[in-house]
Enzyme design. Structure first.
Site, mmCIF file in Angstrom:
data_model
loop_
_atom_site.group_PDB
_atom_site.id
_atom_site.type_symbol
_atom_site.label_atom_id
_atom_site.label_comp_id
_atom_site.label_asym_id
_atom_site.label_seq_id
_atom_site.Cartn_x
_atom_site.Cartn_y
_atom_site.Cartn_z
ATOM 1 N N ASP A 52 -8.913 7.245 47.282
ATOM 2 C CA ASP A 52 -9.565 6.400 46.263
ATOM 3 C C ASP A 52 -9.742 4.942 46.664
ATOM 4 O O ASP A 52 -9.970 4.109 45.816
ATOM 5 C CB ASP A 52 -8.812 6.503 44.929
ATOM 6 C CG ASP A 52 -7.656 5.536 44.816
ATOM 7 O OD1 ASP A 52 -7.017 5.255 45.846
ATOM 8 O OD2 ASP A 52 -7.415 5.043 43.699
ATOM 9 N N GLU A 53 -9.626 4.645 47.965
ATOM 10 C CA GLU A 53 -9.813 3.220 48.329
ATOM 11 C C GLU A 53 -10.553 3.066 49.647
ATOM 12 O O GLU A 53 -10.469 3.914 50.539
ATOM 13 C CB GLU A 53 -8.460 2.489 48.391
ATOM 14 C CG GLU A 53 -7.512 3.111 49.354
ATOM 15 C CD GLU A 53 -6.172 2.391 49.467
ATOM 16 O OE1 GLU A 53 -6.128 1.143 49.429
ATOM 17 O OE2 GLU A 53 -5.174 3.104 49.640
ATOM 18 N N ASP B 56 -10.718 -0.090 44.987
ATOM 19 C CA ASP B 56 -9.688 0.913 44.655
ATOM 20 C C ASP B 56 -9.962 1.464 43.255
ATOM 21 O O ASP B 56 -10.077 0.700 42.288
ATOM 22 C CB ASP B 56 -8.303 0.249 44.712
ATOM 23 C CG ASP B 56 -7.181 1.260 44.654
ATOM 24 O OD1 ASP B 56 -6.378 1.314 45.596
ATOM 25 O OD2 ASP B 56 -7.088 1.999 43.642
HETATM 26 P P1 TTP Z 1 -3.368 4.663 43.827
HETATM 27 O O1 TTP Z 1 -4.674 3.978 44.048
HETATM 28 O O2 TTP Z 1 -2.158 4.038 44.391
HETATM 29 O O3 TTP Z 1 -3.106 4.788 42.273
HETATM 30 P P2 TTP Z 1 -4.100 5.077 41.094
HETATM 31 O O4 TTP Z 1 -5.520 5.096 41.536
HETATM 32 O O5 TTP Z 1 -3.656 6.291 40.354
HETATM 33 O O6 TTP Z 1 -3.846 3.843 40.115
HETATM 34 P P3 TTP Z 1 -4.299 2.346 40.319
HETATM 35 O O7 TTP Z 1 -5.200 2.043 39.154
HETATM 36 O O8 TTP Z 1 -3.042 1.555 40.272
HETATM 37 O O9 TTP Z 1 -4.998 2.239 41.622
HETATM 38 O O10 TTP Z 1 -3.448 6.133 44.350
HETATM 39 C C1 TTP Z 1 -4.623 6.917 44.273
HETATM 40 C C2 TTP Z 1 -4.281 8.351 43.938
HETATM 41 O O11 TTP Z 1 -3.386 8.865 44.901
HETATM 42 C C3 TTP Z 1 -3.611 8.501 42.596
HETATM 43 O O12 TTP Z 1 -4.534 8.618 41.518
HETATM 44 C C4 TTP Z 1 -2.775 9.728 42.799
HETATM 45 C C5 TTP Z 1 -2.445 9.748 44.270
HETATM 46 N N1 TTP Z 1 -1.049 9.301 44.481
HETATM 47 C C6 TTP Z 1 -0.056 10.271 44.535
HETATM 48 O O13 TTP Z 1 -0.324 11.469 44.440
HETATM 49 N N2 TTP Z 1 1.240 9.845 44.694
HETATM 50 C C7 TTP Z 1 1.593 8.532 44.773
HETATM 51 O O14 TTP Z 1 2.791 8.192 44.899
HETATM 52 C C8 TTP Z 1 0.552 7.542 44.739
HETATM 53 C C9 TTP Z 1 0.887 6.074 44.829
HETATM 54 C C10 TTP Z 1 -0.754 7.981 44.577
HETATM 55 MG MG MG Z 2 -6.259 3.580 42.783
#
Ligand code: TTP
Ligand code: MG
Length: 364
Positions: free
Chosen positions: A111-112, A13
């Site tokens: 992103d995962e 991720d």
């Molecule tokens: P995530 O992987 O949940 O969050 P992240 O990558 O920003 O942070 P982390 O380091 O905790 O993994 O989500 C990936 C992307 O998806 C995030 O950068 C933006 C988008 N997203 C939204 O637009 N709205 C949301 O509510 C979430 C959870 C994510």
């Molecule tokens: Mg993320």
């Protein structure tokens, strides 16, 4: 007891993905609170935060929070609009790097991704080396960090990747599953959102350990099937495989009409057109099919599907047309005069032809 035969799974991720991409593109933002989301309009904006940098998270800002609240918590942050096109481009490049790793690959969001290294990794020590290789490649090529979880199954791997963000690498070996999961809040279980969390809290369940020791019958009574699922996850059980998605499962085309169609001849003509479109896409993607499905929605919005499966793979447009028209006429015979609001044609049970193969004869 844990099922040890599940093998090793990875969950990768990206860290604060959208904001990390923005910071990479504008290095002067490094070290500052960066919030990506809708326009804060000096605190009166009505949208939400998509994500924010870890510096902004220290102020309590987080994904899905109203942008007005984020503005109150951290007014001096750099607020940026969502540039989805850019994040998708970067996502594709990152996924290409992860895909290079031997084994099965399943992307689950922008992103995962999950990985199942299969036999290419013999034990957890080798898995750690592979994960470090992936992290390093992503950083070298894209100048972005990610966090990886390594565990006996998907659910634990996902919880593990989140455990030590950013730039984390968390390994949960089979004999460590219970001690890893038990102290964590139940909200860490994928799928347990705010509402479920509140209900569990009322039952006196705060940690995954509490959930594991709870009466499964009561959970099933409260939450149905997902009660059983959350109980199993609390016990560290998750049998889901890493599923590669490069396989197309079906190809379909449908049309909703401005006016309902009562004339079967006209309906047949529409089926011909939809079938041609499906066939053209099928040929482009080089698939053969075994099943044709007709979808109908009637004027009262009730929706039905009717299918026909052939014994061998087929490729011809006429087979789709004829199959769907037969299904429609059968449907009309069984249901009387119908007014169609929507008609759809689908082919499934697909077989991908190899490069160079152009016809069914080549295949047989
Ligand atoms: P995530 O992987 O949940 O969050 P992240 O990558 O920003 O942070 P982390 O380091 O905790 O993994 O989500 C990936 C992307 O998806 C995030 O950068 C933006 C988008 N997203 C939204 O637009 N709205 C949301 O509510 C979430 C959870 C994510
Ligand atoms: Mg993320």
């Amino acid at each position: 007891m844990m099922n040890l035969s599940e093998g090793i799974k990875f969950h990768v991720d990206m860290d604060s993905f959208y904001s990390s991409v923005e910071v990479r593109e504008n290095p002067e933002l490094k070290g500052y609170p960066v919030i990506v989301g809708s326009d804060p309009k000096d605190g009166t904006g009505r949208g939400v935060v998509s994500t924010c940098s870890y510096e902004a998270r220290e102020y309590g800002v987080g994904s899905a929070m109203p942008i007005s609240k984020a503005y109150r918590l951290c007014p001096h942050a750099v607020f940026l609009p969502v540039n989805m096109k850019l994040y998708k481009q970067v996502s594709s490049k990152v996924m290409e790097i992860i895909k290079k790793f031997t084994g099965k690959f399943e992307q689950v969001s922008v992103d995962e991704a999950y990985l199942d290294p299969g036999d290419s990794v013999k034990n957890y020590d080798e898995a750690v080396l592979s994960a470090q290789w992936i992290k390093n490649e992503i950083y070298q090529q894209e100048k972005l960090t990610c966090s990886i979880g390594i565990a006996p199954n998907k659910a634990i791997a996902k919880i593990a990747s989140d455990f030590n963000k950013p730039d984390g690498l968390t390994v949960v070996r089979p004999d460590e599953v219970e001690q890893f999961l038990s102290p964590l809040p139940v909200s860490k279980i994928p799928g347990i959102g705010r509402k479920t969390n509140e209900t569990l809290d009322k039952l006196g369940i705060q940690t995954i350990g509490d959930l594991k020791n709870f009466d499964v019958q009561i959970l099933i009574g409260k939450f149905g099937k997902s009660g059983l699922r959350m109980y199993q996850l609390a016990k560290g059980i998750d049998h889901r495989e890493v599923e590669e998605q490069n396989e197309v499962k079906s190809i379909s085309k449908e049309d909703t009409f401005d006016e309902d169609i009562a004339d079967p001849i006209l309906a047949e003509e529409i089926i011909d057109i939809l079938s041609e479109e499906v066939h053209s896409s099928l040929t482009k993607k080089k698939y053969l099919f075994k099943t044709v499905t007709l979808k109908v929605r009637l004027d009262d919005f009730t929706t039905f599907t009717r299918s026909k499966t052939f014994v061998s793979y087929r490729s011809e447009a006429d087979v789709i047309k004829k199959g769907c028209k037969e299904l429609m006429n059968q449907f009309i015979r069984n249901n009387g005069n119908c007014k169609f609001r929507l008609l759809g044609v689908e082919v499934s049970k697909l077989f991908k032809m190899k490069d160079g193969q152009t016809t069914l004869t080549d295949f047989l």
